[in-house]
Enzyme design. Structure first.
Site, PDB file in Angstrom:
ATOM      1  N   ASP A 163       7.935  38.394  -0.198  1.00  0.00           N
ATOM      2  CA  ASP A 163       8.221  37.384  -1.217  1.00  0.00           C
ATOM      3  C   ASP A 163       7.872  37.838  -2.637  1.00  0.00           C
ATOM      4  O   ASP A 163       7.976  37.043  -3.575  1.00  0.00           O
ATOM      5  CB  ASP A 163       7.541  36.047  -0.895  1.00  0.00           C
ATOM      6  CG  ASP A 163       6.120  36.194  -0.386  1.00  0.00           C
ATOM      7  OD1 ASP A 163       5.591  37.325  -0.387  1.00  0.00           O
ATOM      8  OD2 ASP A 163       5.535  35.176   0.019  1.00  0.00           O
ATOM      9  N   HIS A 194      -2.772  32.692   5.071  1.00  0.00           N
ATOM     10  CA  HIS A 194      -3.525  31.655   4.341  1.00  0.00           C
ATOM     11  C   HIS A 194      -4.470  30.877   5.245  1.00  0.00           C
ATOM     12  O   HIS A 194      -5.330  30.140   4.747  1.00  0.00           O
ATOM     13  CB  HIS A 194      -2.565  30.675   3.663  1.00  0.00           C
ATOM     14  CG  HIS A 194      -1.748  31.276   2.565  1.00  0.00           C
ATOM     15  ND1 HIS A 194      -2.314  31.985   1.530  1.00  0.00           N
ATOM     16  CD2 HIS A 194      -0.401  31.298   2.350  1.00  0.00           C
ATOM     17  CE1 HIS A 194      -1.343  32.411   0.714  1.00  0.00           C
ATOM     18  NE2 HIS A 194      -0.179  32.010   1.196  1.00  0.00           N
ATOM     19  N   ASP A 226       1.941  40.680   0.773  1.00  0.00           N
ATOM     20  CA  ASP A 226       2.587  39.412   0.460  1.00  0.00           C
ATOM     21  C   ASP A 226       2.261  39.044  -0.979  1.00  0.00           C
ATOM     22  O   ASP A 226       1.172  39.339  -1.472  1.00  0.00           O
ATOM     23  CB  ASP A 226       2.074  38.335   1.421  1.00  0.00           C
ATOM     24  CG  ASP A 226       2.796  37.005   1.270  1.00  0.00           C
ATOM     25  OD1 ASP A 226       3.651  36.710   2.122  1.00  0.00           O
ATOM     26  OD2 ASP A 226       2.502  36.266   0.311  1.00  0.00           O
ATOM     27  N   HIS A 263       1.531  36.330  -2.280  1.00  0.00           N
ATOM     28  CA  HIS A 263       0.420  35.379  -2.400  1.00  0.00           C
ATOM     29  C   HIS A 263      -0.858  36.019  -1.846  1.00  0.00           C
ATOM     30  O   HIS A 263      -0.805  36.778  -0.878  1.00  0.00           O
ATOM     31  CB  HIS A 263       0.744  34.103  -1.619  1.00  0.00           C
ATOM     32  CG  HIS A 263       2.008  33.436  -2.044  1.00  0.00           C
ATOM     33  ND1 HIS A 263       3.202  33.639  -1.376  1.00  0.00           N
ATOM     34  CD2 HIS A 263       2.262  32.607  -3.079  1.00  0.00           C
ATOM     35  CE1 HIS A 263       4.155  32.940  -1.995  1.00  0.00           C
ATOM     36  NE2 HIS A 263       3.621  32.301  -3.024  1.00  0.00           N
TER      37      HIS A 263
END
Ligand SMILES: [Zn+2]
Length: 376
Positions: A269, A145, A182, A184
């Site tokens: 995740d 991120h 991931d 996200h």
């Protein structure tokens, strides 16, 4: 459909893999934050006491230099993380904590990824000494991120990006592909490379979900147009949907790009028991994603470096990371049956996720750039 992307049961079995460890990562002290030191400790403890440890190449992180980080991040951002550490603990954004040890740990986390690049390319060893086919950096904090000038989403420095630039500028690797599974969206990695035709970024992520980016129409900018490939996965997607996406889009695109190095932002995740998402991947799903990635790297004759991103259920993360290593190496996966459901998608649970319309949207969005290798 690319039949070449479909691994057979014995294809290139038992590739050499291993880990890069990050001693002292607990100095990035986040207390009971979801991204805490117990995560990676649990993974390493499980691996060390498991049946495959002796077969792994085991390296330790070195520290990146500021100049290494500065290939990706602004000096102002590096200084801010340093200063927030010195005066820490401080919140650098609403959910990203910087403790007094954070600067050093995240520098070493990037250095772990660089050490892995050295190893899988053979740059750290004399000619003739076997290089690992892949390495999994068991590092924290995560990185994907972090943009060039901003920390967010538990991330300070973007380790995958630092490793990619290091490979290009220090080792002469021309083109790097970054695959981010991931749950996200890797907005930071996309931000850093979206105008760069030498780095392909491919992301599978739940959509909608934090940080909100990663829709189909984000396909890169300027000279990098077409080299950002987003696969926004509907909530509830599981093994079937992720592997269908890999076989129909991710694999063919990666192979066509022809990178000299594959970096995987490996966040687990998207597992069905993860508290931060609503996907339905199982241990078998992560094993299969890793296997496909490793076979792809094998076919291309390139090294694979995985950097740990998310994964927030401490009960399941050790098995998931083990499954990733199993997929990389080709270790048989029967031992994971305990945690593996049949296919594992919500569709199997009678809760359709609208996958067919979505994969059609993905194919339509990517056809202008990758039409020669996409079908359907
Ligand atoms: Zn994540």
């Amino acid at each position: 459909m690319s039949t070449a992307a479909k691994p057979g049961p014995d294809a290139a079995a038992h590739r050499r893999t291993g880990v890069v460890l990050l001693p002292g990562h607990d100095e990035h002290d986040t207390g009971d934050h979801p991204e805490n030191s117990a995560r990676i400790d649990a993974v390493v403890d499980s691996l060390v006491s498991g049946p495959d440890w002796d077969s792994f190449e085991v390296l330790e992180a070195r520290s990146a230099e500021v100049a290494d980080i500065a290939r990706v991040h602004t000096r102002a951002h590096i200084d801010l993380i340093h200063d927030y550490s010195v005066s820490g603990p401080n919140w650098v954004d609403g959910d990203t904590l910087v403790s007094p040890g954070t600067f050093g740990v995240t520098m070493r986390a990037s250095g772990a990824a660089m050490a892995a690049v050295d190893a899988v390319t053979g740059a750290d060893r004399p000619a003739g000494r076997q290089r690992p086919d892949s390495l999994f950096c068991l590092i924290r904090p995560p990185g994907h991120h972090a943009t060039a000038d901003r920390a967010m989403g538990f991330c300070m420095f973007n380790h995958a990006a630092v490793a990619a630039r290091y490979a290009q500028e220090e080792l002469g690797v021309e083109r790097v592909a970054i695959l981010d599974w991931d749950v996200h969206h890797g907005n930071g990695t996309q931000d850093i490379f979206e105008s760069d035709p030498s780095v392909l970024f491919v992301s599978l992520h739940q959509w909608p979900l934090y940080p909100g980016s990663g829709w189909l129409d984000e396909t890169g900018a300027g000279e990098g147009r077409g080299l950002t490939v987003n696969l926004p996965m509907p909530p509830g997607s599981g093994n079937f949907e992720y592997l269908d996406a890999f076989d129909r889009v991710v694999g063919p695109v990666l192979e066509e790009f022809g990178p000299g190095l594959l970096i995987v932002s490996a966040g687990q995740d998207g597992h069905i028991a993860d508290p931060l998402s609503s996907q339905a991947l199982t241990v078998a799903g992560f094993d299969a994603l890793a296997l496909r990635s490793a076979l792809l790297a094998h076919r291309l004759g390139i090294g694979l470096v995985a950097v740990h991103e998310g994964g927030y259920n401490i009960e399941t993360l050790p098995a998931l990371d083990h499954a990733v290593l199993a997929g990389f190496s080709g270790i048989p996966t029967g031992r994971f049956d305990r945690l593996s459901g049949p296919r594992g998608s919500t569709a199997d649970r009678g809760d359709p996720v609208g996958w067919e319309p979505r994969i059609d949207q993905v194919l339509k969005a990517q056809k202008p750039f990758w039409g020669r290798v996409l079908e359907g």
